[in-house]
Motif scaffolding. Structure first.
Motif, PDB file in Angstrom:
ATOM      1  N   GLU A   1       0.836  -1.206   0.000  1.00 21.99           N
ATOM      2  CA  GLU A   1       0.000   0.000   0.000  1.00 21.99           C
ATOM      3  C   GLU A   1       0.871   1.257   0.000  1.00 21.99           C
ATOM      4  O   GLU A   1       0.573   2.224  -0.705  1.00 21.99           O
ATOM      5  CB  GLU A   1      -0.910   0.007   1.230  1.00 21.99           C
ATOM      6  N   CYS A   2       1.929   1.240   0.788  1.00 19.17           N
ATOM      7  CA  CYS A   2       2.830   2.396   0.851  1.00 19.17           C
ATOM      8  C   CYS A   2       3.508   2.646  -0.499  1.00 19.17           C
ATOM      9  O   CYS A   2       3.640   3.801  -0.917  1.00 19.17           O
ATOM     10  CB  CYS A   2       3.888   2.192   1.931  1.00 19.17           C
ATOM     11  N   ILE A   3       3.933   1.586  -1.144  1.00 24.07           N
ATOM     12  CA  ILE A   3       4.575   1.744  -2.458  1.00 24.07           C
ATOM     13  C   ILE A   3       3.593   2.350  -3.447  1.00 24.07           C
ATOM     14  O   ILE A   3       3.930   3.296  -4.168  1.00 24.07           O
ATOM     15  CB  ILE A   3       5.139   0.397  -2.963  1.00 24.07           C
ATOM     16  N   LYS A   4       2.375   1.823  -3.484  1.00 21.47           N
ATOM     17  CA  LYS A   4       1.354   2.379  -4.400  1.00 21.47           C
ATOM     18  C   LYS A   4       1.086   3.842  -4.116  1.00 21.47           C
ATOM     19  O   LYS A   4       0.966   4.657  -5.027  1.00 21.47           O
ATOM     20  CB  LYS A   4       0.038   1.608  -4.251  1.00 21.47           C
ATOM     21  N   LYS A   5       0.962   4.184  -2.845  1.00 24.19           N
ATOM     22  CA  LYS A   5       0.609   5.549  -2.448  1.00 24.19           C
ATOM     23  C   LYS A   5       1.748   6.539  -2.670  1.00 24.19           C
ATOM     24  O   LYS A   5       1.533   7.620  -3.211  1.00 24.19           O
ATOM     25  CB  LYS A   5       0.201   5.552  -0.974  1.00 24.19           C
ATOM     26  N   HIS A   6       2.945   6.182  -2.238  1.00 20.61           N
ATOM     27  CA  HIS A   6       4.046   7.136  -2.235  1.00 20.61           C
ATOM     28  C   HIS A   6       4.976   7.047  -3.449  1.00 20.61           C
ATOM     29  O   HIS A   6       5.708   7.994  -3.727  1.00 20.61           O
ATOM     30  CB  HIS A   6       4.868   6.987  -0.953  1.00 20.61           C
ATOM     31  N   LEU A   7       4.968   5.904  -4.136  1.00 14.50           N
ATOM     32  CA  LEU A   7       5.797   5.722  -5.339  1.00 14.50           C
ATOM     33  C   LEU A   7       4.910   5.249  -6.495  1.00 14.50           C
ATOM     34  O   LEU A   7       5.068   4.140  -6.995  1.00 14.50           O
ATOM     35  CB  LEU A   7       6.910   4.704  -5.061  1.00 14.50           C
ATOM     36  N   PRO A   8       3.975   6.096  -6.927  1.00 10.31           N
ATOM     37  CA  PRO A   8       2.984   5.654  -7.909  1.00 10.31           C
ATOM     38  C   PRO A   8       3.553   5.242  -9.266  1.00 10.31           C
ATOM     39  O   PRO A   8       2.911   4.493 -10.000  1.00 10.31           O
ATOM     40  CB  PRO A   8       2.053   6.863  -8.043  1.00 10.31           C
ATOM     41  N   GLU A   9       4.739   5.705  -9.603  1.00  8.90           N
ATOM     42  CA  GLU A   9       5.338   5.331 -10.889  1.00  8.90           C
ATOM     43  C   GLU A   9       6.174   4.062 -10.804  1.00  8.90           C
ATOM     44  O   GLU A   9       6.676   3.576 -11.815  1.00  8.90           O
ATOM     45  CB  GLU A   9       6.182   6.479 -11.435  1.00  8.90           C
ATOM     46  N   ALA A  10       6.320   3.513  -9.618  1.00  8.03           N
ATOM     47  CA  ALA A  10       7.048   2.253  -9.456  1.00  8.03           C
ATOM     48  C   ALA A  10       6.122   1.101  -9.818  1.00  8.03           C
ATOM     49  O   ALA A  10       4.908   1.189  -9.668  1.00  8.03           O
ATOM     50  CB  ALA A  10       7.532   2.112  -8.015  1.00  8.03           C
ATOM     51  N   LYS A  11       6.724   0.047 -10.294  1.00 11.15           N
ATOM     52  CA  LYS A  11       5.949  -1.147 -10.647  1.00 11.15           C
ATOM     53  C   LYS A  11       6.416  -2.300  -9.765  1.00 11.15           C
ATOM     54  O   LYS A  11       7.614  -2.494  -9.578  1.00 11.15           O
ATOM     55  CB  LYS A  11       6.160  -1.520 -12.110  1.00 11.15           C
ATOM     56  N   THR A  12       5.459  -3.045  -9.271  1.00  8.24           N
ATOM     57  CA  THR A  12       5.801  -4.206  -8.465  1.00  8.24           C
ATOM     58  C   THR A  12       4.619  -5.157  -8.414  1.00  8.24           C
ATOM     59  O   THR A  12       3.516  -4.803  -8.837  1.00  8.24           O
ATOM     60  CB  THR A  12       6.240  -3.784  -7.043  1.00  8.24           C
ATOM     61  N   SER A  13       4.859  -6.327  -7.937  1.00 11.09           N
ATOM     62  CA  SER A  13       3.764  -7.272  -7.719  1.00 11.09           C
ATOM     63  C   SER A  13       3.899  -7.824  -6.310  1.00 11.09           C
ATOM     64  O   SER A  13       4.985  -7.822  -5.719  1.00 11.09           O
ATOM     65  CB  SER A  13       3.790  -8.394  -8.757  1.00 11.09           C
ATOM     66  N   ARG A  14       2.812  -8.277  -5.798  1.00  8.98           N
ATOM     67  CA  ARG A  14       2.767  -8.805  -4.435  1.00  8.98           C
ATOM     68  C   ARG A  14       3.629 -10.066  -4.344  1.00  8.98           C
ATOM     69  O   ARG A  14       3.476 -10.979  -5.152  1.00  8.98           O
ATOM     70  CB  ARG A  14       1.320  -9.130  -4.091  1.00  8.98           C
ATOM     71  N   PRO A  15       4.529 -10.122  -3.369  1.00 11.81           N
ATOM     72  CA  PRO A  15       5.370 -11.322  -3.225  1.00 11.81           C
ATOM     73  C   PRO A  15       4.522 -12.550  -2.906  1.00 11.81           C
ATOM     74  O   PRO A  15       3.580 -12.471  -2.117  1.00 11.81           O
ATOM     75  CB  PRO A  15       6.281 -10.989  -2.038  1.00 11.81           C
ATOM     76  N   ALA A  16       4.870 -13.667  -3.510  1.00 13.94           N
ATOM     77  CA  ALA A  16       4.137 -14.910  -3.259  1.00 13.94           C
ATOM     78  C   ALA A  16       4.679 -15.654  -2.045  1.00 13.94           C
ATOM     79  O   ALA A  16       3.983 -16.460  -1.456  1.00 13.94           O
ATOM     80  CB  ALA A  16       4.196 -15.809  -4.486  1.00 13.94           C
ATOM     81  N   GLY A  17       5.904 -15.385  -1.668  1.00 11.25           N
ATOM     82  CA  GLY A  17       6.480 -16.082  -0.527  1.00 11.25           C
ATOM     83  C   GLY A  17       7.755 -15.444  -0.038  1.00 11.25           C
ATOM     84  O   GLY A  17       8.341 -15.879   0.944  1.00 11.25           O
ATOM     85  N   ALA A  18       8.185 -14.383  -0.689  1.00 12.11           N
ATOM     86  CA  ALA A  18       9.427 -13.710  -0.308  1.00 12.11           C
ATOM     87  C   ALA A  18       9.166 -12.715   0.819  1.00 12.11           C
ATOM     88  O   ALA A  18       8.024 -12.345   1.087  1.00 12.11           O
ATOM     89  CB  ALA A  18       9.998 -12.976  -1.515  1.00 12.11           C
ATOM     90  N   PHE A  19      10.237 -12.265   1.444  1.00 10.80           N
ATOM     91  CA  PHE A  19      10.151 -11.286   2.521  1.00 10.80           C
ATOM     92  C   PHE A  19      10.455  -9.879   2.018  1.00 10.80           C
ATOM     93  O   PHE A  19      10.877  -9.029   2.782  1.00 10.80           O
ATOM     94  CB  PHE A  19      11.151 -11.622   3.631  1.00 10.80           C
TER      95      PHE A  19
END
Length: 150
Positions: free
Chosen positions: A62-80
């Motif tokens: 949520e923080c990445i989406k809110k504060h870094l809107p131009e960044a791209k990422t996906s939800r980790p499936a099992g990583a930390f």
């Protein structure tokens, strides 16, 4: 490391090293046996570790989406951690992911790992971990990154 001294002192140092750091102590072994028996480990993982990590993972997303809107990422499936594509920000700043991480540490006191450390495909990415930080520090870190790239 190295040590220089009389043979009897070096022999005593070697014994001390072997018995204090190469094998776990008896009390810690007894504690581990208890932890691994009676379902304690499973309850600890189920009731504390997994919910805590999941909450932190969702919060960081949520923080990445809110504060870094131009960044791209996906939800980790099992990583930390999140492996965040910072291409748009790094291109504007005209820096590599490695230079960005070094500058971010110096100027904002925030540590992230350059994606290029994990291979060519990781260029322009940063690895941001959520496992050991409470939500307040996660948000402070992501906000500091956002301040730095804007």
């Amino acid at each position: 490391g190295y040590a220089l001294g009389p043979p009897e002192i070096i022999d005593a140092m070697e014994k001390l090293k072997q018995y204090t750091s190469l094998a776990p102590s008896t009390p810690s072994q007894i504690g581990m046996i208890k932890f691994l028996s009676d379902g304690i480990k499973e309850r600890y993982l189920r009731d504390i570790v997994i919910p805590t990590y999941k909450e932190r993972m969702e919060f960081m997303g949520e923080c990445i989406k809110k504060h870094l809107p131009e960044a791209k990422t996906s939800r980790p499936a099992g990583a930390f951690y999140y492996f965040v594509d910072m291409t748009r920000y790094l291109s504007r700043m005209q820096v590599s992911d490695e230079a960005f991480c070094e500058q971010l540490l110096r100027r904002k006191n925030v540590t992230v790992i350059p994606g290029s450390f994990f291979g060519k495909g990781g260029g322009h990415h940063v690895r941001m971990t959520f496992v050991s930080e409470p939500k307040e520090r996660i948000e402070l870190g992501v906000k500091a990154i956002a301040e730095y790239v804007l």
